[in-house]
Design a protein around this motif. Structure first.
Motif, PDB file in Angstrom:
ATOM      1  N   ALA A 186      -7.044 -26.436 -28.549  1.00 29.10           N
ATOM      2  CA  ALA A 186      -6.376 -25.232 -28.279  1.00 29.10           C
ATOM      3  C   ALA A 186      -7.112 -23.900 -28.478  1.00 29.10           C
ATOM      4  N   LYS A 187      -7.625 -23.906 -29.700  1.00 29.10           N
ATOM      5  CA  LYS A 187      -8.540 -22.807 -30.090  1.00 29.10           C
ATOM      6  C   LYS A 187      -9.694 -22.448 -29.085  1.00 29.10           C
ATOM      7  N   ASP A 206     -10.597 -19.603 -26.703  1.00 29.56           N
ATOM      8  CA  ASP A 206     -11.941 -18.530 -26.760  1.00 29.56           C
ATOM      9  C   ASP A 206     -12.753 -18.640 -25.465  1.00 29.56           C
ATOM     10  N   ILE A 207     -12.568 -19.907 -24.814  1.00 25.69           N
ATOM     11  CA  ILE A 207     -13.460 -20.046 -23.559  1.00 25.69           C
ATOM     12  C   ILE A 207     -12.798 -19.410 -22.553  1.00 25.69           C
ATOM     13  N   SER A 208     -11.457 -18.936 -22.514  1.00 25.29           N
ATOM     14  CA  SER A 208     -10.857 -18.138 -21.443  1.00 25.29           C
ATOM     15  C   SER A 208     -11.150 -16.791 -21.846  1.00 25.29           C
ATOM     16  N   GLN A 209     -11.700 -16.404 -22.748  1.00 19.34           N
ATOM     17  CA  GLN A 209     -12.177 -14.963 -23.209  1.00 19.34           C
ATOM     18  C   GLN A 209     -13.374 -14.784 -22.685  1.00 19.34           C
ATOM     19  N   LYS A 227     -10.021 -18.871 -16.077  1.00 20.98           N
ATOM     20  CA  LYS A 227      -8.973 -19.679 -16.600  1.00 20.98           C
ATOM     21  C   LYS A 227      -9.767 -21.156 -17.281  1.00 20.98           C
ATOM     22  N   ALA A 228      -9.433 -21.374 -18.194  1.00 16.61           N
ATOM     23  CA  ALA A 228      -9.982 -22.536 -18.978  1.00 16.61           C
ATOM     24  C   ALA A 228      -8.815 -23.495 -19.509  1.00 16.61           C
ATOM     25  N   THR A 229      -8.935 -24.584 -19.413  1.00 19.85           N
ATOM     26  CA  THR A 229      -7.698 -25.498 -19.664  1.00 19.85           C
ATOM     27  C   THR A 229      -8.476 -26.735 -20.377  1.00 19.85           C
ATOM     28  N   ILE A 230      -8.073 -27.113 -21.444  1.00 23.35           N
ATOM     29  CA  ILE A 230      -8.669 -28.288 -22.040  1.00 23.35           C
ATOM     30  C   ILE A 230      -7.404 -29.368 -22.337  1.00 23.35           C
ATOM     31  N   SER A 231      -7.622 -30.408 -21.815  1.00 22.62           N
ATOM     32  CA  SER A 231      -6.690 -31.505 -22.131  1.00 22.62           C
ATOM     33  C   SER A 231      -7.160 -32.479 -23.263  1.00 22.62           C
TER      34      SER A 231
END
Length: 75
Positions: free
Chosen positions: A17-18, A22-25, A31-35
């Motif tokens: 989640a962190k 940070d990647i989204s910034q 947009k960045a989404t991590i599953s």
């Protein structure tokens, strides 16, 4: 450009989640989404070519490694 990447050695949902935040910034990232369940990063960036996307992926990989030493983006 939207692209999916496998994350190697992702071991913590909270860290994921962190990383996602940070990647989204990062500049150029829409947009960045991590599953955590599938260990995948979905990246939506302004880059038009893979060459333009590579610096973003390198910066994202550095973020992942900063939270989990052994976590890397597979290309």
């Amino acid at each position: 450009m939207r692209k999916s990447f496998k994350l190697e050695n992702l071991g913590c949902a909270n860290c994921a989640a962190k990383m996602e935040h940070d990647i989204s910034q990062l500049p150029g990232v829409n947009k960045a989404t991590i599953s955590f369940m599938t260990s995948k990063l979905m990246l939506d960036a302004d880059a038009a070519t893979p060459a333009e996307l590579e610096p973003i992926v390198e910066a994202a990989d550095a973020i992942c490694t900063s939270y989990e030493k052994d976590c890397h983006i597979l290309r």
